[in-house]
Design a protein around this motif. Structure first.
Motif, mmCIF file in Angstrom:
data_model
loop_
_atom_site.group_PDB
_atom_site.id
_atom_site.type_symbol
_atom_site.label_atom_id
_atom_site.label_comp_id
_atom_site.label_asym_id
_atom_site.label_seq_id
_atom_site.Cartn_x
_atom_site.Cartn_y
_atom_site.Cartn_z
ATOM 1 N N LYS A 77 0.806 -1.256 0.150
ATOM 2 C CA LYS A 77 -0.037 0.047 -0.233
ATOM 3 C C LYS A 77 1.050 1.311 -0.215
ATOM 4 O O LYS A 77 0.558 2.313 -0.615
ATOM 5 C CB LYS A 77 -1.083 0.074 1.054
ATOM 6 C CG LYS A 77 -2.071 -1.103 1.367
ATOM 7 C CD LYS A 77 -3.177 -0.810 0.327
ATOM 8 C CE LYS A 77 -4.108 -1.622 0.180
ATOM 9 N NZ LYS A 77 -5.258 -1.418 -0.600
ATOM 10 N N ALA A 78 1.879 1.159 0.652
ATOM 11 C CA ALA A 78 2.590 2.643 0.853
ATOM 12 C C ALA A 78 3.812 2.468 1.506
ATOM 13 O O ALA A 78 4.496 1.018 1.998
ATOM 14 C CB ALA A 78 1.831 3.416 1.836
ATOM 15 N N GLU A 79 4.786 3.317 1.599
ATOM 16 C CA GLU A 79 6.110 3.177 2.226
ATOM 17 C C GLU A 79 5.754 3.121 3.882
ATOM 18 O O GLU A 79 5.155 3.653 4.539
ATOM 19 C CB GLU A 79 6.967 4.381 2.048
ATOM 20 C CG GLU A 79 8.480 4.211 2.361
ATOM 21 C CD GLU A 79 9.312 5.257 2.010
ATOM 22 O OE1 GLU A 79 10.662 5.295 2.138
ATOM 23 O OE2 GLU A 79 8.893 6.430 1.246
ATOM 24 N N VAL A 80 6.996 2.333 4.441
ATOM 25 C CA VAL A 80 6.846 2.021 5.796
ATOM 26 C C VAL A 80 8.366 2.426 6.316
ATOM 27 O O VAL A 80 9.344 2.363 5.819
ATOM 28 C CB VAL A 80 6.765 0.790 6.282
ATOM 29 C CG1 VAL A 80 6.916 0.311 7.671
ATOM 30 C CG2 VAL A 80 5.356 -0.003 5.771
ATOM 31 N N ASP A 81 8.356 3.420 7.613
ATOM 32 C CA ASP A 81 9.507 3.878 8.107
ATOM 33 C C ASP A 81 10.543 2.878 8.415
ATOM 34 O O ASP A 81 11.607 3.011 8.209
ATOM 35 C CB ASP A 81 9.265 4.577 9.397
ATOM 36 C CG ASP A 81 8.625 6.031 8.837
ATOM 37 O OD1 ASP A 81 8.471 6.421 7.537
ATOM 38 O OD2 ASP A 81 8.191 6.792 9.814
ATOM 39 N N PHE A 82 10.149 1.809 9.022
ATOM 40 C CA PHE A 82 11.089 0.838 9.413
ATOM 41 C C PHE A 82 10.108 -0.852 9.205
ATOM 42 O O PHE A 82 9.136 -0.949 9.713
ATOM 43 C CB PHE A 82 11.412 0.987 10.677
ATOM 44 C CG PHE A 82 12.457 -0.005 11.246
ATOM 45 C CD1 PHE A 82 13.750 -0.346 10.610
ATOM 46 C CD2 PHE A 82 12.225 -0.979 12.362
ATOM 47 C CE1 PHE A 82 14.678 -1.377 11.094
ATOM 48 C CE2 PHE A 82 12.801 -2.104 12.810
ATOM 49 C CZ PHE A 82 14.276 -2.332 12.219
ATOM 50 N N CYS A 83 10.844 -1.618 9.146
ATOM 51 C CA CYS A 83 10.595 -3.285 9.109
ATOM 52 C C CYS A 83 11.773 -3.917 9.254
ATOM 53 O O CYS A 83 12.815 -3.860 8.823
ATOM 54 C CB CYS A 83 9.892 -3.709 7.586
ATOM 55 S SG CYS A 83 9.629 -5.184 7.341
ATOM 56 N N GLY A 84 11.432 -4.840 10.429
ATOM 57 C CA GLY A 84 12.697 -5.764 10.916
ATOM 58 C C GLY A 84 12.775 -7.024 10.157
ATOM 59 O O GLY A 84 13.807 -7.240 9.578
ATOM 60 N N HIS A 85 11.438 -7.396 9.423
ATOM 61 C CA HIS A 85 12.074 -8.959 8.714
ATOM 62 C C HIS A 85 12.484 -8.412 7.555
ATOM 63 O O HIS A 85 13.492 -9.115 6.668
ATOM 64 C CB HIS A 85 10.728 -9.468 8.493
ATOM 65 C CG HIS A 85 9.877 -9.207 7.633
ATOM 66 N ND1 HIS A 85 8.778 -8.272 7.759
ATOM 67 C CD2 HIS A 85 9.762 -9.762 6.187
ATOM 68 C CE1 HIS A 85 8.218 -8.228 6.422
ATOM 69 N NE2 HIS A 85 8.703 -9.235 5.505
ATOM 70 N N ALA A 86 12.138 -7.261 6.733
ATOM 71 C CA ALA A 86 12.741 -6.902 5.522
ATOM 72 C C ALA A 86 14.329 -6.650 5.647
ATOM 73 O O ALA A 86 15.088 -6.561 4.840
ATOM 74 C CB ALA A 86 12.016 -5.900 4.685
#
Length: 291
Positions: A77-86
């Motif tokens: 859907k959109a950009e995310v500020d932070f993602c642990g698994h990625a």
């Protein structure tokens, strides 16, 4: 007339993070060279992949530092500020290409150091979160979340009170009193989505405490267009800060989080708290999958 060759499509690698098996963990696309891709193109790639988030890397602020990268994350859907698994997936992908060692990712949430190592022939990545925070949450908001989840107030564990925890993005932590309550997840997608947008939440971190340092967790993620995450490293980091802030664990502690089992995608997240240091470390394996 000059013929302009079309820009080649970027190579997308497929990984599953927080698992040593392709049948477990949380999937992520990884684009190791996203140079030239615009925001629209990255969200289109993420939507086509269908993972909860995918990682897009470009060179870091210092072009001479070959182990420093700018890392951006996009959900369908959109950009995310932070993602642990990625982050774990991207770090392991780099480890496979360039060897183990220390990496530095520059994210919208801040600088995230990552150490890549090998354990019994399997690559693991340990990320160090940005500075975490834990906040009180209004009782009206808790009641709204419970209504969306179909939970009753007396089904919560009073020893683990609701809070909003942050370690790059915000999560509402709610603790179930029983494993059975956690397992029976059937929520109102639109109602929870509306609450999460209003409170600027990335996931709701639902937990059940098996013993002092072992937890089972589930993470609804409607803001990303995904019903549930199979492994959520950002929430694991935030939850580590939550347990320390509330004095639920010693200042120096290692926590084990089991996630994804109720989805048939078992995941293992290791959380480390160090005395005298606020940042939280989260470790997980990742393996490449063929698509």
């Amino acid at each position: 007339m000059t013929n302009t060759a079309p820009t080649p499509a970027p190579e997308v690698l497929h990984y599953t993070a927080f698992s040593t098996s392709p049948d477990g963990g949380n999937g992520a696309g990884v684009v190791l060279d996203a140079t030239g891709l615009g925001d629209r193109e990255m969200v289109e790639i993420a939507a086509e992949l269908g993972y909860s988030e995918s990682a897009f890397l470009t060179p870091g602020p210092d072009p001479d530092d070959k182990r420093s990268f700018t890392l951006r994350y996009f959900s369908p859907k959109a950009e995310v500020d932070f993602c642990g698994h990625a982050t774990v997936a991207a770090a392991v992908a780099l480890g496979e290409q360039f060897g183990t060692g220390d990496l530095e990712f520059h994210t919208a949430a801040g600088r995230v150091p990552v150490a890549v190592g090998s354990e019994d022939g399997v690559l693991k990545a340990t990320l160090t979160s940005v500075e975490p925070r834990v906040h009180e949450v209004a009782q009206d908001d808790v009641r709204e979340a419970l209504a969306a989840l179909g939970w009753q107030a007396d089904e919560l564990d009073s020893a683990l009170p609701p809070r909003i925890a942050y370690a790059g993005v915000r999560h509402l932590v709610l603790a179930a009193a029983t494993r059975e309550r956690l397992a029976e997840l059937d929520y109102d997608f639109d109602a929870l989505l509306a609450l999460m947008r209003r409170l600027d939440l990335t996931t709701v971190q639902l937990v059940w405490r098996e013993n002092p340092t072992t937890f089972h967790v589930r993470d609804p993620f409607p803001v990303g267009g995904v019903v549930e995450d199979a492994a959520t490293g950002a929430a694991a980091a935030a939850f580590g800060a939550y347990t320390r802030e509330l004095g639920l664990v010693p200042a120096q502690a290692r926590l084990t989080l089991h996630q994804g089992h109720d989805m048939g995608r078992p995941s293992l997240l290791e959380v480390e708290l160090r005395a005298g240091e606020r940042r939280v470390r989260v470790t997980g394996a990742a393996v490449r999958v063929q698509c």
